[in-house]
Design a protein around this motif. Sequence first.
Motif, PDB file in Angstrom:
ATOM      1  N   HIS A  75       0.842  -1.199   0.000  1.00  0.00           N
ATOM      2  CA  HIS A  75       0.000   0.000   0.000  1.00  0.00           C
ATOM      3  C   HIS A  75       0.881   1.253   0.000  1.00  0.00           C
ATOM      4  O   HIS A  75       2.040   1.195   0.419  1.00  0.00           O
ATOM      5  CB  HIS A  75      -0.994   0.024   1.169  1.00  0.00           C
ATOM      6  CG  HIS A  75      -0.370  -0.125   2.535  1.00  0.00           C
ATOM      7  ND1 HIS A  75      -1.109  -0.141   3.682  1.00  0.00           N
ATOM      8  CD2 HIS A  75       0.928  -0.259   2.937  1.00  0.00           C
ATOM      9  CE1 HIS A  75      -0.316  -0.269   4.732  1.00  0.00           C
ATOM     10  NE2 HIS A  75       0.921  -0.339   4.301  1.00  0.00           N
ATOM     11  N   SER A  77       0.529   3.622   1.890  1.00  0.00           N
ATOM     12  CA  SER A  77       0.708   4.062   3.279  1.00  0.00           C
ATOM     13  C   SER A  77       2.148   3.840   3.738  1.00  0.00           C
ATOM     14  O   SER A  77       2.594   4.447   4.721  1.00  0.00           O
ATOM     15  CB  SER A  77      -0.242   3.303   4.213  1.00  0.00           C
ATOM     16  OG  SER A  77      -1.577   3.428   3.786  1.00  0.00           O
ATOM     17  N   GLN A  80       3.941   7.125   4.335  1.00  0.00           N
ATOM     18  CA  GLN A  80       3.441   8.141   5.269  1.00  0.00           C
ATOM     19  C   GLN A  80       4.484   8.607   6.277  1.00  0.00           C
ATOM     20  O   GLN A  80       4.766   9.801   6.399  1.00  0.00           O
ATOM     21  CB  GLN A  80       2.284   7.552   6.086  1.00  0.00           C
ATOM     22  CG  GLN A  80       0.936   7.703   5.457  1.00  0.00           C
ATOM     23  CD  GLN A  80      -0.164   7.375   6.457  1.00  0.00           C
ATOM     24  OE1 GLN A  80       0.031   7.442   7.676  1.00  0.00           O
ATOM     25  NE2 GLN A  80      -1.333   7.057   5.930  1.00  0.00           N
ATOM     26  N   ARG A  99       0.149  -7.124  -4.360  1.00  0.00           N
ATOM     27  CA  ARG A  99      -0.448  -8.065  -3.403  1.00  0.00           C
ATOM     28  C   ARG A  99      -0.657  -9.423  -4.042  1.00  0.00           C
ATOM     29  O   ARG A  99      -1.134  -9.510  -5.172  1.00  0.00           O
ATOM     30  CB  ARG A  99      -1.815  -7.554  -2.916  1.00  0.00           C
ATOM     31  CG  ARG A  99      -1.697  -6.350  -2.039  1.00  0.00           C
ATOM     32  CD  ARG A  99      -3.018  -5.957  -1.438  1.00  0.00           C
ATOM     33  NE  ARG A  99      -2.920  -4.592  -0.959  1.00  0.00           N
ATOM     34  CZ  ARG A  99      -3.925  -3.883  -0.471  1.00  0.00           C
ATOM     35  NH1 ARG A  99      -5.128  -4.432  -0.410  1.00  0.00           N
ATOM     36  NH2 ARG A  99      -3.733  -2.661  -0.053  1.00  0.00           N
ATOM     37  N   GLN A 113      -2.412   2.839  -6.142  1.00  0.00           N
ATOM     38  CA  GLN A 113      -3.117   3.549  -5.080  1.00  0.00           C
ATOM     39  C   GLN A 113      -2.659   4.998  -5.022  1.00  0.00           C
ATOM     40  O   GLN A 113      -1.553   5.324  -5.466  1.00  0.00           O
ATOM     41  CB  GLN A 113      -2.820   2.929  -3.704  1.00  0.00           C
ATOM     42  CG  GLN A 113      -3.508   1.609  -3.443  1.00  0.00           C
ATOM     43  CD  GLN A 113      -3.354   1.171  -1.988  1.00  0.00           C
ATOM     44  OE1 GLN A 113      -2.362   1.488  -1.339  1.00  0.00           O
ATOM     45  NE2 GLN A 113      -4.333   0.440  -1.485  1.00  0.00           N
ATOM     46  N   GLU A 115      -2.374   7.913  -1.928  1.00  0.00           N
ATOM     47  CA  GLU A 115      -2.452   8.193  -0.500  1.00  0.00           C
ATOM     48  C   GLU A 115      -2.496   9.702  -0.330  1.00  0.00           C
ATOM     49  O   GLU A 115      -1.792  10.421  -1.048  1.00  0.00           O
ATOM     50  CB  GLU A 115      -1.146   7.673   0.136  1.00  0.00           C
ATOM     51  CG  GLU A 115      -1.141   7.605   1.613  1.00  0.00           C
ATOM     52  CD  GLU A 115      -1.732   6.290   2.115  1.00  0.00           C
ATOM     53  OE1 GLU A 115      -2.055   5.402   1.295  1.00  0.00           O
ATOM     54  OE2 GLU A 115      -1.884   6.181   3.331  1.00  0.00           O
ATOM     55  N   PHE A 166      -3.686   2.232  11.263  1.00  0.00           N
ATOM     56  CA  PHE A 166      -3.007   3.537  11.268  1.00  0.00           C
ATOM     57  C   PHE A 166      -3.911   4.724  11.542  1.00  0.00           C
ATOM     58  O   PHE A 166      -3.444   5.854  11.590  1.00  0.00           O
ATOM     59  CB  PHE A 166      -2.242   3.756   9.952  1.00  0.00           C
ATOM     60  CG  PHE A 166      -2.722   2.889   8.810  1.00  0.00           C
ATOM     61  CD1 PHE A 166      -2.176   1.625   8.613  1.00  0.00           C
ATOM     62  CD2 PHE A 166      -3.732   3.329   7.963  1.00  0.00           C
ATOM     63  CE1 PHE A 166      -2.625   0.804   7.587  1.00  0.00           C
ATOM     64  CE2 PHE A 166      -4.183   2.515   6.927  1.00  0.00           C
ATOM     65  CZ  PHE A 166      -3.620   1.246   6.738  1.00  0.00           C
ATOM     66  N   THR A 167      -5.219   4.478  11.696  1.00  0.00           N
ATOM     67  CA  THR A 167      -6.136   5.596  11.942  1.00  0.00           C
ATOM     68  C   THR A 167      -7.128   5.278  13.054  1.00  0.00           C
ATOM     69  O   THR A 167      -7.462   4.118  13.293  1.00  0.00           O
ATOM     70  CB  THR A 167      -6.948   5.929  10.669  1.00  0.00           C
ATOM     71  OG1 THR A 167      -7.449   4.716  10.108  1.00  0.00           O
ATOM     72  CG2 THR A 167      -6.120   6.658   9.645  1.00  0.00           C
ATOM     73  N   GLY A 186     -10.517   4.211   1.807  1.00  0.00           N
ATOM     74  CA  GLY A 186     -10.395   4.094   3.256  1.00  0.00           C
ATOM     75  C   GLY A 186      -9.704   5.337   3.777  1.00  0.00           C
ATOM     76  O   GLY A 186      -8.903   5.948   3.076  1.00  0.00           O
ATOM     77  N   CYS A 187     -10.040   5.719   5.003  1.00  0.00           N
ATOM     78  CA  CYS A 187      -9.441   6.945   5.534  1.00  0.00           C
ATOM     79  C   CYS A 187      -9.649   7.024   7.039  1.00  0.00           C
ATOM     80  O   CYS A 187     -10.291   6.169   7.629  1.00  0.00           O
ATOM     81  CB  CYS A 187     -10.076   8.161   4.858  1.00  0.00           C
ATOM     82  SG  CYS A 187     -11.826   8.353   5.257  1.00  0.00           S
ATOM     83  N   ALA A 207      -5.727  11.040   6.943  1.00  0.00           N
ATOM     84  CA  ALA A 207      -5.106  10.327   5.829  1.00  0.00           C
ATOM     85  C   ALA A 207      -6.164   9.537   5.085  1.00  0.00           C
ATOM     86  O   ALA A 207      -7.194   9.174   5.653  1.00  0.00           O
ATOM     87  CB  ALA A 207      -4.024   9.380   6.340  1.00  0.00           C
ATOM     88  N   PHE A 208      -5.924   9.326   3.798  1.00  0.00           N
ATOM     89  CA  PHE A 208      -6.814   8.438   3.049  1.00  0.00           C
ATOM     90  C   PHE A 208      -5.993   7.627   2.063  1.00  0.00           C
ATOM     91  O   PHE A 208      -4.850   7.978   1.733  1.00  0.00           O
ATOM     92  CB  PHE A 208      -7.900   9.235   2.291  1.00  0.00           C
ATOM     93  CG  PHE A 208      -7.379  10.073   1.140  1.00  0.00           C
ATOM     94  CD1 PHE A 208      -7.165   9.512  -0.115  1.00  0.00           C
ATOM     95  CD2 PHE A 208      -7.095  11.428   1.309  1.00  0.00           C
ATOM     96  CE1 PHE A 208      -6.673  10.281  -1.177  1.00  0.00           C
ATOM     97  CE2 PHE A 208      -6.612  12.206   0.254  1.00  0.00           C
ATOM     98  CZ  PHE A 208      -6.401  11.631  -0.991  1.00  0.00           C
ATOM     99  N   GLY A 209      -6.568   6.520   1.589  1.00  0.00           N
ATOM    100  CA  GLY A 209      -5.925   5.718   0.554  1.00  0.00           C
ATOM    101  C   GLY A 209      -6.988   5.217  -0.394  1.00  0.00           C
ATOM    102  O   GLY A 209      -8.024   4.714   0.052  1.00  0.00           O
TER     103      GLY A 209
END
Length: 342
Positions: A75, A77, A80, A99, A113, A115, A166-167, A186-187, A207-209
């Motif tokens: 990802h 992320s 980050q 993946r 992706q 981010e 992470f969130t 996702g965020c 944050a978002f992805g």
Amino acid sequence: MQLHRRNQHPIGILKNAIYDYFDTNYANKFDKFDDLSPIVSVKENFDDVLVPPDHVSRSYNDTYYIDPQTVLRCHTSAHQAELLSKGYKHFLVTGDVYRRDSIDSTHYPVFHQMEGVRVFRPIDWESSGKDGTTYAAEDLKKCLEGLARHLFGAVEMRWIDTYFPFTDPSFELEIYFKEKWLEVLGCGVTEQEILNRSGNADDVAWAFGLGLERLAMVLFDIPDIRLFWSSDERFTSQFSGGQLGMKFKPFSKYPPCYKDMSFWISESFTENNLCEVIRGVAGDLVEEVTLIDNFTNKKGMTSHCYRITYRSMERSLTDEEINDLQWNVREQVESKLNVVLR
Ligand code: DAH
């Protein structure tokens, strides 16, 4: 292949459309990264974003390890923590992610992706009368609802509470599209520990992805994820820079060819490993791999029957070619996966 850096390719067109949204609404605020290496450390990919030691995503079955300390990022992320430590406060990171997975029209072992991260200082929220987390969560939702409208027009949306390591809190945004709720990203509000470790202890962040193929398939009506990798002109010529609304016209659908294979599995068998072997032999000619039968006999042996669908996006396949592939697949599956063909 850097699909996300090609301005005439659906993935690049979508990336640029998201850039436009951020440029319009936050002039010169967000730093953009789209050429960070996909080879990252286990620390960057998992530890730095607080993925627990026993999380499934760390397994060799889900992530491509180069060696025990190095992976192909699963990802964006993964970047980050490093960018936060370097002092960036608003940034977008786009890249290819990897993946191990099963095979069907929406899954491919490499995809893209984006981010996004935004950091707030106490002065940003103090006068609002809200605490930092509430302030960031509200700003995040407003920003992403605006992005969804920028991409999809006036759509119905809903927020789903969820979990990410992470969130906290964490959310998913879904939009109602063609009579279905579709998860688009996702965020959440970044875990304070990530900010503390990166020298931003007084601040809060969101944050978002988001997955670019997922969105591009919907926006451009692209029916199969393999098409993104096609260099066939009948695909590539249908898109032009800056045009988000184009609908892909399938040039033709070639006939599929089905082959079944059954085997006794061993304890270590996984579907992801099977798909990796099949993809290794047949590449993009595999459209789908599905488990169609599964039973355990009295001796406790378990048999699986998988149906492999072969279909080219670009031409008709010959029986001979598929038979060769299938024999090759059978041989490799037996020798690499510790199963017994039936
Ligand atoms: N990394 C997540 C994934 O690949 C997506 C994501 C979720 C990124 C929430 C974020 C976030 O930055 O806050 O599924």
